[in-house]
Design an enzyme around this catalytic site. Structure first.
Site, PDB file in Angstrom:
ATOM      1  N   GLY A 138       8.186   7.086   6.165  1.00 44.96           N
ATOM      2  CA  GLY A 138       7.232   7.919   5.262  1.00 44.96           C
ATOM      3  C   GLY A 138       7.933   8.924   4.502  1.00 44.96           C
ATOM      4  N   ARG A 161       4.541   5.677   1.751  1.00 45.51           N
ATOM      5  CA  ARG A 161       5.095   6.950   2.081  1.00 45.51           C
ATOM      6  C   ARG A 161       4.394   8.183   1.041  1.00 45.51           C
ATOM      7  NH1 ARG A 161      11.407   7.070  -0.085  1.00 45.51           N
ATOM      8  NH2 ARG A 161      11.148   5.750  -1.883  1.00 45.51           N
ATOM      9  N   ASP A 194       7.322   5.374 -10.515  1.00 46.00           N
ATOM     10  CA  ASP A 194       8.009   5.050  -9.075  1.00 46.00           C
ATOM     11  C   ASP A 194       9.469   4.759  -9.298  1.00 46.00           C
ATOM     12  OD1 ASP A 194       7.958   4.512  -6.580  1.00 46.00           O
ATOM     13  OD2 ASP A 194       6.471   2.574  -6.914  1.00 46.00           O
ATOM     14  N   ASP A 235       3.463  -4.045  -7.828  1.00 43.23           N
ATOM     15  CA  ASP A 235       2.973  -2.871  -7.434  1.00 43.23           C
ATOM     16  C   ASP A 235       3.679  -1.599  -7.982  1.00 43.23           C
ATOM     17  OD1 ASP A 235       5.141  -3.999  -5.813  1.00 43.23           O
ATOM     18  OD2 ASP A 235       5.295  -2.189  -4.729  1.00 43.23           O
ATOM     19  N   GLY A 288       0.786  -1.273   0.027  1.00 44.28           N
ATOM     20  CA  GLY A 288      -0.033   0.030   0.128  1.00 44.28           C
ATOM     21  C   GLY A 288       0.963   1.119  -0.131  1.00 44.28           C
TER      22      GLY A 288
END
Length: 458
Positions: free
Chosen positions: A129, A96, A273, A263, A93
């Site tokens: 985070g 951060r 990402d 993910d 999930g």
């Protein structure tokens, strides 16, 4: 997204609210001790009608995360599972980051603003985070270079330095902190579907398919494709098309993403990402970007295989909704679509004409051999031979001349000694100037050179 963004008014449209109850969790941003604006992507701010903010208001929205007018009242940390280096992990999930806002661009497409380093969420596990400033600088360079090379990528929208000291095991610490905002077409991952499949949430899985088909419209499956009227089958065909093209775009760019877990795979087909990415110093299919990729699972030459494998995991999740056979038929299109995209993108980067699958494939193979023999980095090789310049008498030169259009590249740009690149030594030099002297001039000069490359590549 187009390489040259078109100005648009601010048109908020937080469609994610229709599925927010089960796709994510409302979260609060971290309260940072300092907010210093370091990066403001004015080109793309104009594309979503946010170019009128002064620095104070920019920081309020993209450092302190005051809600944008008419948009999400509270950020949303998305839920998902994923295969990480082929091992399934249900404890993932947004750990951060969060989805902050959605709006339309000039073409009516829905775009997201998402964050990286905005604080802890229910999915942070043992993480703080946060994001290092170096990580943010690296993401600026990666997204700008990929955009210039025609890769469908997220855009680094904003970077605000946040005044904290971070400790990381893979870089000198303490190191500076930042919060980054990225602009992209979407943040729904393959792992989002895997989570609903694992939890047997069939109704939500159907709803997510419907959301994606409406949010990321694409072409229908080809005539005769089995199950071509089924929403889940339509979606898989579209994702296969997008990820086959994405794989080809990385290969032609000489780019190694590094961590191709499910993910990290967007349904929109965008590259995003960015962690341990690299550009190839020379053409080497075995080259890996991540120091922890000991088996070379995500090596440069294995990236197409990795994206196909990820598409198969989406198919597995969608098998809750439809029979397997039409999903397999969609997956079978990946290889041919990838080869078509390679021919189209490879010839475009060389500035020559596509001559059909067989001749394009022969040109690519000859070019790869020539890159290995010369030891040139891909960006140097493509620059040297743009528009069939400097074609020798070897197999590559002969094939290159066969593909040449009537007009060669004679602009002064192509008479430079070398094109801009972002090999690791240059990345480290740019970061050292920032880290040691707070000198951002090299970064800004590099970005302008990269954007000039993009303009000349068209």
């Amino acid at each position: 997204m187009p390489s040259e963004p078109q100005p648009a008014p601010y048109l908020p449209d937080p469609r994610i609210e229709t599925i927010a109850e089960w796709i994510g969790d409302p979260v609060a941003p971290a309260a940072f001790p300092r907010h210093q604006l370091r990066w403001h992507n004015r080109r793309w701010a104009a594309a979503v009608g946010l170019d009128g903010f002064d620095e104070t208001r920019w920081v309020q929205h993209f450092g302190q995360f005051a809600p944008l007018p008419g948009n999400l009242p509270q950020p949303l940390a998305l839920r998902y599972h994923g295969h990480q280096f082929r091992t399934y992990n249900p404890d993932l999930g947004d750990g951060r980051g969060f989805l902050f806002a959605q709006m339309r661009d000039a073409g009516g497409r829905l775009l997201d603003l998402g964050t990286k380093g905005s604080g802890q969420t229910p999915w942070s596990r043992d993480g703080d985070g946060r994001l290092t400033l170096k990580g943010a600088v690296r993401e600026i360079l990666a997204t700008e270079m990929l955009e210039a090379l025609g890769v469908d990528t997220s855009k680094t929208f904003s970077v605000v330095e946040t005044g904290e000291e971070l400790w990381r095991g893979d870089e000198p610490s303490p190191t500076r902190s930042a919060v980054l905002v990225r602009l992209s077409h979407g943040h729904i991952r393959i792992g989002s579907f895997q989570r609903l499949y694992a939890l047997e949430e069939k109704a939500h899985l159907e709803a997510l398919v419907a959301y994606c088909l409406e949010t990321y419209p694409g072409s229908p499956p080809p005539p005769g494709a089995p199950g071509r009227e089924e929403p889940a089958v339509i979606l898989l065909h579209q994702v296969v098309e997008r990820l086959a093209d994405l794989a080809a775009s990385w290969m032609v760019a000489g780019f190694v993403h590094g961590v191709l877990n499910t993910d990290n795979m967007n349904i929109s087909g965008e590259s995003f990402d960015y962690g341990p990415w690299r550009w190839l110093p020379r053409w080497d299919p075995r080259f890996t970007a991540a120091y922890f990729d000991h088996s070379g699972l995500y090596a440069f030459g294995r990236q197409p295989e990795a994206l196909l494998w990820n598409c198969a995991q989406l198919a597995q999740a969608l098998s809750m909704l439809v029979e397997t056979a039409p999903l397999v038929a969609a997956l079978d299109r990946f290889g041919p679509l990838y080869q078509q995209a390679m021919g189209r993108r490879f010839t475009a980067r060389l500035g020559v004409e596509s001559r059909g699958p067989e001749q394009d494939a022969a040109l690519i193979q000859a070019a790869e051999r020539a890159m290995v023999e010369t030891g040139l980095a891909p960006e140097q090789f493509f620059f040297l031979h743009r528009a069939a310049r400097n074609a020798g008498e070897d197999d590559f030169g002969t094939l290159l001349r066969l593909h040449a259009p009537t007009v060669a590249a004679d602009d002064a740009f192509w008479r430079q000694d070398a094109p801009p690149g972002v090999l690791i030594d240059e990345v480290e030099r740019i970061w050292a100037a920032i880290d040691q002297h707070d000198d951002w001039s090299e970064l800004h000069a590099k970005v302008e050179a990269i954007r000039d490359l993009g303009r000349h590549l068209g």
